[in-house]
Design a protein around this motif. Structure first.
Motif, short mmCIF file in Angstrom:
data_model
loop_
_atom_site.label_atom_id
_atom_site.label_comp_id
_atom_site.label_asym_id
_atom_site.label_seq_id
_atom_site.Cartn_x
_atom_site.Cartn_y
_atom_site.Cartn_z
N GLY A 82 0.86 -1.13 -0.14
CA GLY A 82 0.11 -0.09 -0.16
C GLY A 82 0.81 1.28 0.08
O GLY A 82 1.83 1.57 0.95
N ASN A 84 -0.53 4.18 0.40
CA ASN A 84 -1.17 4.96 1.85
C ASN A 84 -1.55 3.76 2.86
O ASN A 84 -2.41 3.13 2.72
CB ASN A 84 -2.49 5.75 1.00
N HIS A 87 -5.24 3.78 4.03
CA HIS A 87 -6.05 3.16 3.05
C HIS A 87 -5.99 1.81 3.05
O HIS A 87 -6.98 0.97 2.74
CB HIS A 87 -5.66 4.08 1.68
N SER A 90 -7.73 0.03 5.70
CA SER A 90 -8.92 0.02 5.62
C SER A 90 -9.54 -1.00 4.49
O SER A 90 -10.49 -1.61 4.69
CB SER A 90 -9.45 1.48 5.14
N GLU A 91 -8.78 -1.07 3.34
CA GLU A 91 -9.09 -2.00 2.20
C GLU A 91 -9.01 -3.44 2.77
O GLU A 91 -9.81 -4.36 2.56
CB GLU A 91 -8.15 -1.90 1.19
N ARG A 94 -11.98 -4.34 5.02
CA ARG A 94 -13.34 -3.91 4.51
C ARG A 94 -14.65 -4.79 4.74
O ARG A 94 -15.68 -4.52 4.81
CB ARG A 94 -13.19 -3.38 3.16
N GLU A 122 -4.71 9.28 10.81
CA GLU A 122 -5.56 9.19 9.78
C GLU A 122 -6.54 8.18 9.70
O GLU A 122 -7.64 8.23 9.27
CB GLU A 122 -4.21 9.01 8.62
N ALA A 126 -10.70 7.74 8.96
CA ALA A 126 -11.09 6.86 7.69
C ALA A 126 -11.27 5.37 8.09
O ALA A 126 -12.01 4.73 7.29
CB ALA A 126 -9.56 6.45 7.09
#
Length: 271
Positions: A82, A84, A87, A90-91, A94, A122, A126
């Motif tokens: 990744g 980020n 992010h 989070s993926e 999910r 962050e 998120a």
């Protein structure tokens, strides 16, 4: 079965969070997934090889710091690519059923550890799941006294119910505090109304409510933590139509995460 996700970049700042995640896994009788996000640039040597290298490194990291508390049947490892980190985390979660994401809090000075703290901040904005920030120097796994910072919103009732469900095996004392600058009579009425709404949906004996009168919310909150010495702090985020208020509330949670002396759990705002 719900899982606990613990994220690390192998830094010293994340060791206390690893130990706390393992303790929470033991308390909740659930599995812990230890996750590392590596940059895409590392895949120059081969995707499978890089992932395997990090999985082996994660196992060694866990064995080194958990010692005899490491159990491969309860703790598994995962590495994902990744650019980020927040992010990518989070993926990864999910489509999972997750109790919480455990991360190291800020508070140290090395560049790598500042990055861990920045990622945690962050994630507070998120993550679809609660985020638990654990200070680098924290070394207790007690969950006997919890402080829940409330704005007396309906969302807080839902978060309180979820918190009680999560921590049911520990049966902690939960102190709901509301810091307000309203006059005493109006504030007392608002708190009583909130208590009534809570008791309509929550049946939990070890629950107390308290108003604290102050214009300095952040400083007063920190002072209250120092005075009452909770094992665990909860600061939910809330839906805000006003963008300025949304920024102020999120900033307040992030400031607390940066200087907290005990683990801080933040629930995401309701959709």
């Amino acid at each position: 079965m719900k899982k606990i996700i613990y994220t690390t970049d192998y830094s010293n700042n994340s060791i206390a969070a690893l130990k706390y995640a393992a303790a929470m896994g033991d308390l909740l009788k659930t599995d812990v997934i230890v996750l590392h996000v590596y940059p895409p640039s590392e895949e120059g040597s081969g995707k499978k090889e890089v992932r395997k290298m990090h999985q082996e490194k994660l196992l060694e990291f866990c064995k080194e710091h958990l010692k005899d508390k490491f159990d491969s049947t309860e703790i598994s490892v995962a590495a994902v690519k990744g650019a980020n980190v927040a992010h990518a985390i989070s993926e990864f979660v999910r489509d999972m059923n997750v109790y919480m994401i455990v991360m190291g809090a800020c508070g140290t000075s090395t560049f790598k550890e500042v990055l861990v703290g920045s990622t945690t901040k962050e994630m507070l904005g998120a993550s679809p799941f609660p985020v638990l920030a654990v200070p680098a120097d924290f070394n207790s796994d007690k969950v006997e006294k919890v402080m829940f910072a409330s704005v007396l919103a309906d969302e807080d009732i839902n978060n309180l119910a979820e918190l009680i469900n999560i921590l049911a095996p520990a049966k902690p004392e939960i102190n709901v505090i509301h810091i307000t600058h309203k006059d005493e009579e109006a504030a007392a009425k608002a708190l009583e109304d909130f208590k009534h709404r809570v008791t309509q949906v929550i049946n939990y004996e070890n629950l107390t409510f308290r108003n604290i009168y102050s214009f300095q919310i952040f400083d007063t909150l920190q002072e209250t933590i120092d005075e009452t010495k909770p094992d665990f702090i909860v600061m939910p985020e809330h839906r805000e139509k006003n963008e300025l208020n949304k920024v102020i509330i999120r900033d307040r949670v992030k400031r607390m995460q940066s200087c907290t002396k005990v683990p801080l759990l933040s629930f995401p705002p309701a959709l």
